[in-house]
Design a protein around this motif. Structure first.
Motif, mmCIF file in Angstrom:
data_model
loop_
_atom_site.group_PDB
_atom_site.id
_atom_site.type_symbol
_atom_site.label_atom_id
_atom_site.label_comp_id
_atom_site.label_asym_id
_atom_site.label_seq_id
_atom_site.Cartn_x
_atom_site.Cartn_y
_atom_site.Cartn_z
ATOM 1 N N LYS A 1 0.835 -1.205 0.000
ATOM 2 C CA LYS A 1 0.000 0.000 0.000
ATOM 3 C C LYS A 1 0.868 1.254 0.000
ATOM 4 O O LYS A 1 0.566 2.230 -0.686
ATOM 5 N N ASP A 2 1.961 1.219 0.752
ATOM 6 C CA ASP A 2 2.851 2.373 0.864
ATOM 7 C C ASP A 2 3.647 2.612 -0.420
ATOM 8 O O ASP A 2 4.157 3.698 -0.643
ATOM 9 N N SER A 3 3.759 1.598 -1.272
ATOM 10 C CA SER A 3 4.515 1.754 -2.520
ATOM 11 C C SER A 3 3.688 2.396 -3.624
ATOM 12 O O SER A 3 4.197 2.646 -4.713
ATOM 13 N N LEU A 4 2.421 2.679 -3.342
ATOM 14 C CA LEU A 4 1.570 3.360 -4.313
ATOM 15 C C LEU A 4 1.694 4.865 -4.116
ATOM 16 O O LEU A 4 1.865 5.348 -2.995
ATOM 17 N N ASN A 5 1.602 5.614 -5.190
ATOM 18 C CA ASN A 5 1.718 7.059 -5.084
ATOM 19 C C ASN A 5 0.563 7.664 -4.292
ATOM 20 O O ASN A 5 0.663 8.767 -3.782
ATOM 21 N N SER A 6 -0.512 6.932 -4.127
ATOM 22 C CA SER A 6 -1.670 7.420 -3.374
ATOM 23 C C SER A 6 -1.500 7.220 -1.866
ATOM 24 O O SER A 6 -2.411 7.516 -1.094
ATOM 25 N N SER A 7 -0.346 6.740 -1.434
ATOM 26 C CA SER A 7 -0.071 6.503 -0.019
ATOM 27 C C SER A 7 -0.057 7.830 0.752
ATOM 28 O O SER A 7 -0.208 8.905 0.175
ATOM 29 N N LYS A 24 12.249 11.517 11.244
ATOM 30 C CA LYS A 24 11.373 12.416 10.483
ATOM 31 C C LYS A 24 11.411 12.077 8.992
ATOM 32 O O LYS A 24 10.409 12.236 8.297
ATOM 33 N N THR A 25 12.551 11.584 8.507
ATOM 34 C CA THR A 25 12.608 11.218 7.085
ATOM 35 C C THR A 25 11.701 10.030 6.790
ATOM 36 O O THR A 25 11.271 9.854 5.657
ATOM 37 N N TRP A 26 11.407 9.244 7.789
ATOM 38 C CA TRP A 26 10.547 8.071 7.609
ATOM 39 C C TRP A 26 9.078 8.381 7.867
ATOM 40 O O TRP A 26 8.202 7.875 7.162
ATOM 41 N N ILE A 27 8.782 9.185 8.882
ATOM 42 C CA ILE A 27 7.375 9.409 9.224
ATOM 43 C C ILE A 27 6.735 10.546 8.429
ATOM 44 O O ILE A 27 5.521 10.596 8.311
ATOM 45 N N LEU A 28 7.536 11.450 7.881
ATOM 46 C CA LEU A 28 6.967 12.573 7.136
ATOM 47 C C LEU A 28 6.919 12.333 5.627
ATOM 48 O O LEU A 28 6.300 13.108 4.911
ATOM 49 N N HIS A 29 7.593 11.297 5.159
ATOM 50 C CA HIS A 29 7.537 10.925 3.735
ATOM 51 C C HIS A 29 6.570 9.769 3.564
ATOM 52 O O HIS A 29 6.535 8.856 4.384
ATOM 53 N N LYS A 30 5.831 9.794 2.489
ATOM 54 C CA LYS A 30 5.067 8.599 2.148
ATOM 55 C C LYS A 30 6.006 7.678 1.387
ATOM 56 O O LYS A 30 6.994 8.115 0.800
ATOM 57 N N GLU A 81 16.611 5.372 -3.753
ATOM 58 C CA GLU A 81 15.616 6.079 -4.550
ATOM 59 C C GLU A 81 14.252 5.647 -4.040
ATOM 60 O O GLU A 81 14.109 4.586 -3.426
ATOM 61 N N LYS A 82 13.256 6.469 -4.268
ATOM 62 C CA LYS A 82 11.919 6.124 -3.817
ATOM 63 C C LYS A 82 11.409 4.941 -4.631
ATOM 64 O O LYS A 82 11.523 4.918 -5.842
ATOM 65 N N TYR A 83 10.837 3.957 -3.935
ATOM 66 C CA TYR A 83 10.273 2.795 -4.609
ATOM 67 C C TYR A 83 8.796 3.052 -4.897
ATOM 68 O O TYR A 83 8.046 3.459 -4.005
ATOM 69 N N TRP A 121 -0.226 10.996 -9.520
ATOM 70 C CA TRP A 121 1.223 11.063 -9.599
ATOM 71 C C TRP A 121 1.750 12.423 -9.180
ATOM 72 O O TRP A 121 1.242 13.469 -9.571
ATOM 73 N N THR A 122 2.762 12.390 -8.326
ATOM 74 C CA THR A 122 3.513 13.592 -7.983
ATOM 75 C C THR A 122 4.979 13.203 -7.964
ATOM 76 O O THR A 122 5.334 12.069 -7.653
ATOM 77 N N SER A 123 5.833 14.130 -8.288
ATOM 78 C CA SER A 123 7.258 13.833 -8.307
ATOM 79 C C SER A 123 7.805 13.830 -6.886
ATOM 80 O O SER A 123 7.607 14.769 -6.125
ATOM 81 N N ASP A 124 8.498 12.764 -6.534
ATOM 82 C CA ASP A 124 9.100 12.643 -5.211
ATOM 83 C C ASP A 124 10.613 12.515 -5.325
ATOM 84 O O ASP A 124 11.254 11.883 -4.498
ATOM 85 N N ALA A 125 11.176 13.133 -6.354
ATOM 86 C CA ALA A 125 12.609 13.007 -6.608
ATOM 87 C C ALA A 125 13.438 13.567 -5.453
ATOM 88 O O ALA A 125 14.577 13.168 -5.251
#
Length: 172
Positions: free
Chosen positions: A13-19, A100-106, A125-127, A136-140
Motif C-alpha cells: 500500500k505504501d509503494s503506491l503514489n496514493s499513499s 522524520k525522514t521516515w514518518i513525514l515521507h510517504k 531512490e523512492k520505490y 502522480w507527484t514527483s518525489d525526486a
C-alpha cells in the motif's frame, strides 16, 4: 510470520503514489480518522523495530523509559519520543532527524547495493510499485536516513554488527 505478512501488505500500500505519511498535520476530525489505518500502525511498528535494531535493544529501551517518565499522566507529540531517544544517544545520533525522514515521507526507499572488488556502494531512490497517473507527484527530492547493518567475514551477527547510516542519495 503474521506480523511479517502485515508488513508486506503495508509496504504494498505504501509503494503506491496514493499513499500517505505516517504523520501529517490535520485540519478536521475526518482527516484524523483517515490517518489511523493499517498503513500508519504497521509502518509505525516497523519503523520502531528498525530503530530498536539500529540503536540496540538496551538504548531503545532506555529511550522509551525516558519518554514514559517525562510524559506520564500528560500528553505528548511524536517529536517527544525522538527527543527522549536523543537524550539517551547523547548527540551521537540525531534520532529525530533520522525518524522524520521516515514518518513525514510517504513510501519507502529502494536501496541498491553494488560491489566492485572491496568497494561497496549504496544508492537510494523512492520505490513505487506502479505509478497511478491521476495521483502522480514527483518525489525526486525524497531522501531517507537509512540505517544499514552488515556483517563481514571477521564479524557475524552473533558476535558483532557493523552499522552505516545512509543519509545521502548514495554512499560508499
Amino acid at each position: 510470520e503474521d506480523f511479517l505478512n502485515l508488513i508486506f501488505k503495508a509496504m504494498m500500500k505504501d509503494s503506491l503514489n496514493s499513499s500517505h505519511p505516517v504523520s501529517s498535520a490535520v485540519q478536521s476530525s475526518e482527516q484524523i480518522e483517515e490517518m489511523f489505518d493499517a498503513l500508519s500502525y504497521i509502518k509505525g511498528a516497523s519503523l520502531l523495530m528498525m530503530l530498536k535494531h539500529f540503536l540496540t535493544k538496551d538504548v531503545f529501551q532506555a529511550g522509551i523509559e525516558v519518554y514514559l517518565h517525562n510524559h506520564n499522566y500528560g500528553s505528548a507529540q511524536s517529536d517527544d519520543l525522538w527527543d527522549s531517544m536523543n537524550e539517551i544517544t547523547n548527540g551521537t545520533l540525531d534520532v529525530k532527524k533520522l525518524m522524520k525522514t521516515w514518518i513525514l515521507h510517504k513510501g519507502f526507499p529502494l536501496v541498491t547495493v553494488v560491489r566492485k572488488g572491496k568497494i561497496i556502494s549504496v544508492q537510494q531512490e523512492k520505490y513505487l510499485y506502479r505509478v497511478e497517473p491521476e495521483n502522480w507527484t514527483s518525489d525526486a527530492s525524497y531522501l531517507w536516513h537509512i540505517p544499514l547493518t552488515y556483517i563481514t567475514s571477521s564479524c557475524n551477527f552473533t558476535h558483532c554488527t557493523n552499522a552505516y547510516l545512509l543519509d545521502q542519495k548514495s554512499g560508499k
